[in-house]
Design a protein around this motif. Structure first.
Motif, mmCIF file in Angstrom:
data_model
loop_
_atom_site.group_PDB
_atom_site.id
_atom_site.type_symbol
_atom_site.label_atom_id
_atom_site.label_comp_id
_atom_site.label_asym_id
_atom_site.label_seq_id
_atom_site.Cartn_x
_atom_site.Cartn_y
_atom_site.Cartn_z
ATOM 1 N N VAL A 15 12.211 -6.003 -9.409
ATOM 2 C CA VAL A 15 11.627 -7.114 -8.646
ATOM 3 C C VAL A 15 12.043 -7.027 -7.184
ATOM 4 C CG1 VAL A 15 11.563 -9.628 -8.412
ATOM 5 C CG2 VAL A 15 11.523 -8.589 -10.689
ATOM 6 N N HIS A 16 13.310 -6.674 -6.953
ATOM 7 C CA HIS A 16 13.830 -6.595 -5.585
ATOM 8 C C HIS A 16 13.115 -5.521 -4.779
ATOM 9 C CE1 HIS A 16 16.703 -6.018 -2.289
ATOM 10 N NE2 HIS A 16 17.145 -7.230 -2.564
ATOM 11 N N ALA A 17 12.928 -4.363 -5.383
ATOM 12 C CA ALA A 17 12.208 -3.295 -4.682
ATOM 13 C C ALA A 17 10.785 -3.725 -4.360
ATOM 14 C CB ALA A 17 12.201 -2.030 -5.535
ATOM 15 N N PHE A 253 13.194 2.518 -7.594
ATOM 16 C CA PHE A 253 11.880 1.889 -7.541
ATOM 17 C C PHE A 253 11.319 1.903 -6.117
ATOM 18 C CE2 PHE A 253 14.099 -0.396 -11.073
ATOM 19 C CZ PHE A 253 13.365 0.160 -12.109
ATOM 20 N N ALA A 254 12.182 1.657 -5.140
ATOM 21 C CA ALA A 254 11.727 1.677 -3.756
ATOM 22 C C ALA A 254 11.282 3.074 -3.344
ATOM 23 C CB ALA A 254 12.841 1.186 -2.829
ATOM 24 N N ALA A 255 11.997 4.103 -3.820
ATOM 25 C CA ALA A 255 11.617 5.479 -3.503
ATOM 26 C C ALA A 255 10.248 5.814 -4.090
ATOM 27 C CB ALA A 255 12.676 6.448 -4.030
ATOM 28 N N LEU A 256 9.998 5.354 -5.316
ATOM 29 C CA LEU A 256 8.699 5.592 -5.947
ATOM 30 C C LEU A 256 7.585 4.870 -5.191
ATOM 31 C CD1 LEU A 256 9.702 5.303 -9.712
ATOM 32 C CD2 LEU A 256 8.989 7.376 -8.501
ATOM 33 N N LEU A 257 7.856 3.634 -4.786
ATOM 34 C CA LEU A 257 6.861 2.885 -4.010
ATOM 35 C C LEU A 257 6.580 3.569 -2.679
ATOM 36 C CD1 LEU A 257 8.102 -0.764 -4.677
ATOM 37 C CD2 LEU A 257 5.965 0.235 -5.488
ATOM 38 N N GLY A 258 7.660 4.017 -2.019
ATOM 39 C CA GLY A 258 7.477 4.686 -0.732
ATOM 40 C C GLY A 258 6.712 5.983 -0.865
ATOM 41 N N ALA A 259 7.018 6.765 -1.920
ATOM 42 C CA ALA A 259 6.355 8.058 -2.100
ATOM 43 C C ALA A 259 4.895 7.890 -2.493
ATOM 44 C CB ALA A 259 7.092 8.870 -3.164
ATOM 45 N N HIS A 260 4.630 6.944 -3.386
ATOM 46 C CA HIS A 260 3.271 6.812 -3.919
ATOM 47 C C HIS A 260 2.342 6.055 -2.971
ATOM 48 C CE1 HIS A 260 0.156 6.707 -6.958
ATOM 49 N NE2 HIS A 260 0.038 5.400 -6.781
ATOM 50 N N PHE A 261 2.809 4.919 -2.468
ATOM 51 C CA PHE A 261 1.931 4.063 -1.670
ATOM 52 C C PHE A 261 2.035 4.301 -0.165
ATOM 53 C CE2 PHE A 261 2.527 1.583 -5.608
ATOM 54 C CZ PHE A 261 1.202 1.428 -5.982
ATOM 55 N N LEU A 262 3.248 4.657 0.302
ATOM 56 C CA LEU A 262 3.433 4.871 1.736
ATOM 57 C C LEU A 262 3.432 6.349 2.111
ATOM 58 C CD1 LEU A 262 6.191 2.183 2.425
ATOM 59 C CD2 LEU A 262 3.708 1.943 2.579
ATOM 60 N N LYS A 263 3.290 7.226 1.112
ATOM 61 C CA LYS A 263 3.171 8.682 1.327
ATOM 62 C C LYS A 263 4.378 9.244 2.070
ATOM 63 C CE LYS A 263 -0.871 8.263 -0.533
ATOM 64 N NZ LYS A 263 -1.043 8.605 -1.967
ATOM 65 N N GLU A 264 5.579 8.768 1.717
ATOM 66 C CA GLU A 264 6.787 9.299 2.345
ATOM 67 C C GLU A 264 7.161 10.634 1.704
ATOM 68 O OE1 GLU A 264 8.492 4.934 3.669
ATOM 69 O OE2 GLU A 264 9.378 5.958 1.950
ATOM 70 N N ARG A 265 7.846 11.494 2.448
ATOM 71 C CA ARG A 265 7.950 12.912 2.096
ATOM 72 C C ARG A 265 9.279 13.291 1.437
ATOM 73 N NH1 ARG A 265 6.906 15.201 7.936
ATOM 74 N NH2 ARG A 265 8.368 13.491 8.341
#
Length: 287
Positions: A15-17, A253-265
């Motif tokens: 939830v926090h992420a 969870f934040a890393a997954l969100l960043g990679a999938h939705f924000l396209k972080e590398r």
């Protein structure tokens, strides 16, 4: 750490992420944070009142001390976190802030609260923290001039995390303030502290922020208190030196969100860091 405490902390981490992702993708600012406090105070008021009556909570004036202290620290936390997201990436600011907090929290819990976590828990905490810092790249850059953007705000945010975690643990275990009642009280006082920042020099800032970021405001107002109420509940019957590092699985969870939705590398580094965090959570569970 018991299975019940670990379950509470893991759900809180997801939830926090989520609410941090919504904060990152919004325009943000003090007006945004003030509106989040308004919506959260309205939405969570019936729940807090219900817990107050159900548990037969008896208010004492001394309870205002931890409430006011936590509200002030949380105000700084939200302002610094928001500034960090305006300057840096989710995958830099979030891990740094979340990893710095447990380092200081464990030290404070051992020095001030007399807690003595076992060897597996300490090793697990170290792995969680190491994984979090690996997610940001080269940790040696953190204190150099070419440190990642937003890193300074993230480190300061981590300091506020350590402070409010210790204060809130005292409120839960020493003063026995019910978690939802305590969190709602902090939200209410935080609103008064954020209001001058929100309207300073721009009386229409609240209206504009609501128009632009209404969906994110509502989601953060719902999810942010929920995540922390779950953590506070776990802290009622679990040492803070276990809870603080375990909740940092939210970095996954934040890393997954960043990679999938924000396209972080840089997926390889993320996987290595994620593995370290998972092993750390196992150590905390065994400790």
């Amino acid at each position: 750490m018991t299975a019940a405490a670990l379950a509470l902390v893991l759900v809180a981490a997801a939830v926090h992420a989520g609410w941090n992702y919504f904060l990152k993708t919004a325009r943000g600012g003090p007006a945004f944070m003030a509106l989040v406090a308004i919506v959260a105070a309205i939405v969570w008021a019936p729940v807090a009142a219900g817990q107050w009556l159900w548990q037969g909570y008896v208010f004492q004036w001394v309870h205002l001390l931890p409430v006011l202290a936590s509200a002030a620290i949380h105000t700084a936390y939200f302002v610094l976190l928001d500034r960090g997201y305006r300057h840096g990436d989710l995958s830099v600011v979030y891990p740094l802030a979340r990893a710095t907090g447990p380092v200081l929290t464990i030290a404070a819990a051992m020095l001030l609260l007399g807690e003595r976590p076992g060897t597996p828990a300490l090793a697990g905490a170290a792995l969680v923290i190491l994984g979090a810092y690996l997610l940001t790249g080269n940790p040696l850059r953190l204190f150099s001039r070419d440190r990642p953007k937003g890193a300074g705000f993230a480190l300061l945010t981590g300091c506020t995390i350590a402070l409010y975690t210790v204060v809130d643990k005292i409120a839960m275990s020493h003063y026995l303030i019910p978690p939802i009642v305590f969190d709602w009280s902090c939200i209410a006082f935080r609103l008064f502290m954020l209001w001058p920042l929100a309207v300073r020099g721009n009386p229409g800032a609240l209206r504009e922020s609501w128009r632009v970021d209404r969906r994110a405001i509502i989601l953060v107002a719902l999810l942010s208190p929920l995540a922390y109420i779950l953590v506070l509940t776990a802290m009622v019957f679990t040492p803070v030196s276990y809870v603080a590092p375990a909740r940092e699985v939210s970095i996954l969870f934040a890393a997954l969100l960043g990679a999938h939705f924000l396209k972080e590398r840089d997926p390889v580094r993320r996987l290595v860091a994620a593995a370290a965090i998972v092993l750390g959570i196992v150590g905390l569970a065994l400790g």
